[in-house]
Write an enzyme that holds these catalytic residues in place. Structure first.
Site: not given
Length: 98
Positions: A50, A55, A59, A85
């Site tokens: 990230n 992000h 994602d 996660e």
């Protein structure tokens, strides 16, 4: 389907939904003579991904991992996004060696 029991990013059951499922299934799971298994996954270094790539990439990894898990379960198995996660698979009627 209660929306608050599902993760909007992956579409998987979330921690709240998992806990509700366990409460609803407790008697069946407890009294069932078959073994049950629980698998816990944690994606290492996702925060680094990230921070390095953004992000959206992180994602995408979460969605891809969730899809991979869903494509490899059977019957009553339940895949859960437990936290950021962290993922869990509840495997009813599955012994450790299976």
């Amino acid at each position: 389907m209660i929306e608050s029991n599902y993760d909007p990013l992956t579409g998987l059951v979330n921690r709240t939904g998992f806990e509700a499922h366990l409460r609803e299934s407790y008697e069946t799971l407890r009294d069932d003579e078959d073994a049950h298994s629980l698998v816990i996954f944690d994606i290492d270094k996702l925060q680094l991904v990230n921070d390095t790539f953004g992000h959206q990439i992180g994602d995408g990894i979460l969605k891809l991992f969730a899809d991979l898990l869903m494509k490899n379960i059977k019957g009553r198995d339940l895949v859960v996004r437990y936290g950021g996660e962290e993922f869990v698979i509840l495997l009813p009627e599955t012994q450790l060696n299976d």
